[in-house]
Design an enzyme around this catalytic site. Structure first.
Site, PDB file in Angstrom:
ATOM      1  N   PHE A 158      50.589  48.954  40.086  1.00 16.23           N
ATOM      2  CA  PHE A 158      49.378  48.992  39.273  1.00 16.23           C
ATOM      3  C   PHE A 158      48.199  48.458  40.079  1.00 16.23           C
ATOM      4  O   PHE A 158      48.363  47.799  41.107  1.00 16.23           O
ATOM      5  CB  PHE A 158      49.557  48.161  37.991  1.00 16.23           C
ATOM      6  CG  PHE A 158      49.791  46.692  38.240  1.00 16.23           C
ATOM      7  CD1 PHE A 158      48.728  45.796  38.279  1.00 16.23           C
ATOM      8  CD2 PHE A 158      51.070  46.200  38.443  1.00 16.23           C
ATOM      9  CE1 PHE A 158      48.944  44.444  38.510  1.00 16.23           C
ATOM     10  CE2 PHE A 158      51.298  44.851  38.678  1.00 16.23           C
ATOM     11  CZ  PHE A 158      50.229  43.970  38.711  1.00 16.23           C
ATOM     12  N   CYS A 159      46.999  48.782  39.606  1.00 11.58           N
ATOM     13  CA  CYS A 159      45.760  48.291  40.218  1.00 11.58           C
ATOM     14  C   CYS A 159      44.681  48.286  39.142  1.00 11.58           C
ATOM     15  O   CYS A 159      44.970  48.492  37.966  1.00 11.58           O
ATOM     16  CB  CYS A 159      45.359  49.145  41.416  1.00 11.58           C
ATOM     17  SG  CYS A 159      45.065  50.886  41.004  1.00 11.58           S
ATOM     18  N   THR A 160      43.441  48.073  39.518  1.00 12.71           N
ATOM     19  CA  THR A 160      42.365  47.916  38.535  1.00 12.71           C
ATOM     20  C   THR A 160      42.178  49.150  37.662  1.00 12.71           C
ATOM     21  O   THR A 160      42.220  49.080  36.438  1.00 12.71           O
ATOM     22  CB  THR A 160      41.041  47.579  39.241  1.00 12.71           C
ATOM     23  OG1 THR A 160      41.238  46.478  40.123  1.00 12.71           O
ATOM     24  CG2 THR A 160      39.958  47.239  38.228  1.00 12.71           C
TER      25      THR A 160
END
EC number: 1.14.-.-
Length: 309
Positions: free
Chosen positions: A179-181
């Site tokens: 996951f990331c922003t």
């Protein structure tokens, strides 16, 4: 929040072949300026990545303009609000990559992992056979992440491939969730992981921002705040502004406990940069802070503000 002055913040990206990306720069910039939009849009052969802010009407107009290109007609975006303009100016930049991994052979237009919606995410990362990886930089992870997530402790996204080579094994780590922003880094990371022989690779669709927008706090596995690349610095559930600020010296996000430290001096140092400040650097920083105060600027002008890269 004053509804009349509310700024709509729109974040978007799409991996799509844009061989004519350079030709789009000037018309796109001109249109955004005409709409009084501010923010940053990156264009590259592999696609588009941007975060912009403006009035409701202006944001809608720019998104419609972008989607008028058939290659971008299904461009998805995420919205939040700010009570003051989060960007100072409008920039449209040409890049080699819309998010810099440093490996041009990795092409998300060719292959990516499986998208996982926010509603499905909790069940996936609760599976003990799944290794969960935060693909963001260390300073972002520092203020918030998902329960049980691995922190690669990278300084930039370029460091991620080396982290994988040193710490992960396709034969041992059968299921990987990332996951990331906003989804762009983990999507590109999933393409890289597949190229390295990892069989089951998942990534959070829409990123942390979509999760915080859709999942209520009482059901959430998110801990802390989410760093964002504009002057809000961080957001929480419902995409409401968080409590973090940026150190004027090093740009690291600061919590209240950081500002209570004896190593914190407004405009000069914080616990993350205090030990690296020589007397000469301290004197230069004091002058820089003095000049900043004289200008009475409303923006930190920090290099971390813009779009994820």
């Amino acid at each position: 929040m004053n509804q009349e002055n509310t700024q709509i913040v729109a974040a978007f990206y799409k991996f799509v072949s844009l061989p004519d990306f350079a030709e789009k720069q000037e018309p796109l910039l001109a249109y955004c300026l005409a709409q009084n939009i501010k923010g940053t849009i990156l264009l590259a052969k592999e696609g588009i990545n941007g975060t912009i802010a403006g009035s409701r009407l202006s944001i809608d107009n720019v998104l419609s303009y972008l989607r008028s290109d058939l290659r971008l007609q299904d461009l998805e975006h995420k919205e939040s609000t700010a009570d003051t303009p989060p960007f100072e100016r409008m920039k449209v930049r040409l890049k080699k990559e819309i998010v810099t991994l440093g490996l041009p052979e990795v092409d998300p237009n060719e292959q990516v992992g499986a998208y996982v919606t926010p509603e499905e995410w909790n069940e996936l990362i609760s599976d003990p056979e799944v290794i969960v990886i935060d693909t963001r930089n260390d300073y972002e992870v520092h203020i918030g992440t998902f329960q049980g997530a691995q922190n690669p402790q990278t300084n930039s996204f370029r460091d991620f491939p080396e982290y994988v080579r040193q710490n992960l094994d396709p034969n041992q780590h059968k299921k990987v969730a990332m996951f990331c922003t906003g989804g762009i880094r983990c999507e590109k990371a999933s393409s890289f992981m597949l190229s390295q022989g990892f069989a089951e690779v998942y990534h959070l669709k829409g990123g942390i921002l979509k999760y915080l927008e859709q999942i209520p706090p009482e059901e959430s596995l998110w801990q802390g705040e989410c760093f964002v690349f504009d002057e809000r610095i961080a957001v929480v559930h419902g995409l409401e502004p968080g409590t973090h600020e940026l150190c004027f010296c090093c740009g690291h996000p600061l919590a209240e406990e950081d500002k209570a430290s004896l190593q914190y001096e407004e405009g000069i140092s914080c616990p993350h940069c205090f030990d690296s400040l020589t007397e000469d650097k301290r004197m230069r920083q004091q002058e820089k802070w003095r000049q900043y105060q004289l200008k009475n600027s409303h923006s930190l002008g920090n290099s971390k503000l813009g779009v994820a890269d």
